[in-house]
Design a protein around this motif. Sequence first.
Motif: not given
Lengths: 203, 203
Positions: A107, A155, A166, B163, B165-167, B169
């Motif tokens: 990423m 989800r 995370n 959540l 941040r993960n999304e 990335i």
Amino acid sequence: MSGTKSRRRGAKLEQAILDAAWAELREVGYARFTVEAVAGRAGTSKPVIYRRWRSRAELALAAWYRQVPADQGTPDTGTLRGDLLAMFSRIARGADSMMNEMVAGVMGEAFRHPEVAALLGDRLTRPSPLTSAMETIIGNAVARAELPPVDPPHRVKRLPLDLIRNESITSCGTPLSDEALASLVDDVYVPLLRGLATVQQAD
Amino acid sequence: MSGTKSRRRGAKLEQAILDAAWAELREVGYARFTVEAVAGRAGTSKPVIYRRWRSRAELALAAWYRQVPADQGTPDTGTLRGDLLAMFSRIARGADSMMNEMVAGVMGEAFRHPEVAALLGDRLTRPSPLTSAMETIIGNAVARAELPPVDPPHRVKRLPLDLIRNESITSCGTPLSDEALASLVDDVYVPLLRGLATVQQAD
DNA sequence: AGCCTTTAGATACTTTGCGTTTCTTATAGT
DNA sequence: ACTATAAGAAACGCAAAGTATCTAAAGGCT
């Protein structure tokens, strides 16, 4: 022992390269993953690799994608919490988690190589053995009447993977503690399932 | 206009470097963030920077940490869902989210520079204006009787950040869609709060 | 079998950017 | 004014990405 040099081509060579790449990833991680080392290990050379993949990131992704996640079955401990703890810990210790460093690294390069972004996103959100294992675990809990009937959205099924990824990234490589996993299960995932169930019952 | 070259030292110079670093991060992102560019922009040179921070990653983290997150108040739309959507979208569009690429990049380097891992983890999990805003939002919902009384654990308060941040990335830099944010709120966060509340009521 | 297209493999190159070294000279403390 | 400290400039070493060039092996085709 004669000087005859055998030269692989096509699919055979490709497999050898991807095997070498996967071995490198497991041994040194993405941060120290170099195309030259892969070439050396596969007994070939850099141009051969760059003819097939446009960048280091794509090579790493290709090697990863080829690994079929071994279906390890679904834990069945008799309680929802037990099943979830087993599942979370399996995810946190498994190969998928080993790849979190790679996810972050890839990423980080996605800005320079936007092509890989799509490849990566797809892999991370697609249904997998893990999401269906979650279905089973939840179904079992419902059957035991630990939970009201519930139909979790996609989800929610991928959430364990997301939570653990995370956690892995924010703790920067330190292996996740049992406490951290228990907190994810007790503070987040179990309450979420209960909440989902009561909301859906109200329909 | 004489050739007298003024030479900054100490704190003044340090501020100038961190300002330059922050400006670079915002303009080009972590992937293209180079120490040389920072030196150039700050009107100084690389050794000066390396005398203060051991690596590019530490410089970037230092620049980030110095930014005090502006407290933008807490949304108050009259409904829990509305407040959460406003909050999630603020997080997703704010500077904290701009830094997700950096989190990934730094983590990708953490294997080579383990020192930075601790710095990063601390910043990501510490209580912040965002976690207290979450407290307020939840408290308001309880006051409106939208939720039974609930005392969310810290993990739940930081969950929106995690959540998102993960999304961020997993979607590799593509700005998060309103649908994605709505799914996080409707499929995950609201059900979680309801579930937490009912569990805690049973105590 | 012998030809010919493809492409593996070796080598060397360019580029980029991290982190260092060396040296000169401005600045601040005494 | 003298002196220790540290800024700034320039150049270097190094690693690794990605590219270019050349050779000769593989394997299809007639």
